[in-house]
Design an enzyme around this catalytic site. Structure first.
Site, PDB file in Angstrom:
ATOM      1  N   ILE A  63      61.170  60.566  32.915  1.00 54.46           N
ATOM      2  CA  ILE A  63      61.078  59.447  33.844  1.00 54.46           C
ATOM      3  C   ILE A  63      61.842  58.243  33.300  1.00 54.46           C
ATOM      4  O   ILE A  63      61.934  58.045  32.087  1.00 54.46           O
ATOM      5  CB  ILE A  63      59.593  59.096  34.122  1.00 54.46           C
ATOM      6  CG1 ILE A  63      59.459  58.228  35.367  1.00 54.46           C
ATOM      7  CG2 ILE A  63      58.928  58.485  32.899  1.00 54.46           C
ATOM      8  CD1 ILE A  63      58.032  58.164  35.910  1.00 54.46           C
ATOM      9  N   CYS A  64      62.399  57.469  34.229  1.00 55.60           N
ATOM     10  CA  CYS A  64      63.003  56.173  33.892  1.00 55.60           C
ATOM     11  C   CYS A  64      62.584  55.194  34.985  1.00 55.60           C
ATOM     12  O   CYS A  64      61.511  55.352  35.571  1.00 55.60           O
ATOM     13  CB  CYS A  64      64.517  56.294  33.733  1.00 55.60           C
ATOM     14  SG  CYS A  64      65.392  56.734  35.248  1.00 55.60           S
ATOM     15  N   HIS A  65      63.399  54.213  35.291  1.00 49.66           N
ATOM     16  CA  HIS A  65      63.026  53.226  36.306  1.00 49.66           C
ATOM     17  C   HIS A  65      63.168  53.786  37.719  1.00 49.66           C
ATOM     18  O   HIS A  65      62.247  53.713  38.523  1.00 49.66           O
ATOM     19  CB  HIS A  65      63.874  51.962  36.134  1.00 49.66           C
ATOM     20  CG  HIS A  65      63.404  50.815  36.984  1.00 49.66           C
ATOM     21  ND1 HIS A  65      64.243  49.821  37.387  1.00 49.66           N
ATOM     22  CD2 HIS A  65      62.188  50.511  37.503  1.00 49.66           C
ATOM     23  CE1 HIS A  65      63.570  48.941  38.117  1.00 49.66           C
ATOM     24  NE2 HIS A  65      62.309  49.339  38.202  1.00 49.66           N
TER      25      HIS A  65
END
Length: 107
Positions: A63-65
């Protein structure tokens, strides 16, 4: 081809499957704002030097932004030999909207 998982699918998997590892590849300043409990944090820029900290036998959800950096991380890990890698579509921004509405969001 990178596999995708939605935030809702990930939330359900995290509740029932301890074999899945959630990898957060956002920068340190982003993690200071919000983070999913239990996630392992390795910024994308540090991933090549820290890949040995990840268990290759487990499923990885990254996951990231918004999902761009996590897709790059997933492609890197697949090229490195990891077999069961998922990009979390929409990233932590969608997670905050759909799964954890009290989570602080940022631009």
């Amino acid at each position: 081809m990178v596999q995708e998982i939605s935030c809702r699918e990930l939330a359900a998997k995290l509740e029932q499957d301890r074999a899945i590892v959630l990898l957060d590849v956002r920068d340190d300043w982003e993690v200071e704002i919000c983070m999913i409990n239990g996630a392992q944090h390795i910024p994308l820029s540090n991933l090549p030097g820290r890949v040995d900290e990840l268990p290759p036998e487990k499923t990885l959800a990254i996951i990231c932004h918004h999902g761009v950096r996590s897709r790059h991380a997933a492609m890197f890990l697949e090229d490195y030999g990891f077999k069961d890698v998922f990009n979390v579509t929409g990233g932590i921004d969608v997670w905050a909207l759909e799964v954890e509405p009290d989570m602080t969001r940022y631009d």
